[in-house]
Write a protein that holds these residues in place. Structure first.
Motif, short mmCIF file in Angstrom:
data_model
loop_
_atom_site.label_atom_id
_atom_site.label_comp_id
_atom_site.label_asym_id
_atom_site.label_seq_id
_atom_site.Cartn_x
_atom_site.Cartn_y
_atom_site.Cartn_z
N SER A 63 0.81 -1.22 0.00
CA SER A 63 0.00 0.00 0.00
C SER A 63 0.84 1.27 0.00
O SER A 63 0.42 2.29 -0.54
N THR A 64 2.04 1.22 0.58
CA THR A 64 2.89 2.41 0.63
C THR A 64 4.04 2.37 -0.36
O THR A 64 4.68 3.39 -0.61
N GLY A 65 4.35 1.19 -0.88
CA GLY A 65 5.48 1.05 -1.80
C GLY A 65 6.81 0.97 -1.09
O GLY A 65 7.87 1.03 -1.70
N GLN A 66 6.79 0.83 0.23
CA GLN A 66 8.01 0.75 1.04
C GLN A 66 8.58 -0.67 0.98
O GLN A 66 7.85 -1.64 1.17
N VAL A 67 9.88 -0.78 0.70
CA VAL A 67 10.56 -2.07 0.65
C VAL A 67 11.78 -2.00 1.55
O VAL A 67 12.53 -1.03 1.52
#
Length: 126
Positions: free
Chosen positions: A83-87
């Protein structure tokens, strides 16, 4: 020695996954969430659907990293929030250039907005 590295990688994976799953969406995150993820969270499935989305997202990033021959021998675990694109990348690398290659490759995957590296350089011969 390999068992110790595997054990440490597992511990890092647990700690990072706990931190990622403990975070909740704020109003700003909900506004930037993808339509599929936002709808899934509001339609009965909730957490289960979000976890499945995160696993698919993480798997996509991990496959892209391991297709890159510069990092194919590294032990890298990917934790992603669809949902946030955080990896977040965690694990062990044998060459400092592998970290840059892994971060660069992860950043090129569709949906990835930010990549955090928690990679550790594995010293040879110890």
């Amino acid at each position: 020695m390999k068992r110790m590295h595997s054990w440490l990688a597992g511990c890092m994976a647990v700690l990072i996954s706990t931190a990622l799953y403990a975070q909740t969406s704020t109003g700003a995150d909900a506004a930037t969430a993808s339509p599929n993820t936002a709808n899934a969270a509001t339609q009965g499935g909730g957490k289960k659907v979000m976890r499945a989305e995160n696993r698919r997202f993480s798997t996509t990033v991990q496959r892209a990293i391991y297709k890159d021959h510069a990092v194919s021998d590294a032990d890298i675990v990917v934790f992603g929030n669809a949902s946030t694109g955080q990896v977040t990348l965690a694990g062990f690398i044998s060459d400092p250039d592998q970290e840059q290659a892994a971060v660069s490759t992860a950043g090129k995957v569709a949906g990835v907005k930010n990549v955090t590296s928690k990679l550790t350089l594995r010293e040879e011969g110890n």
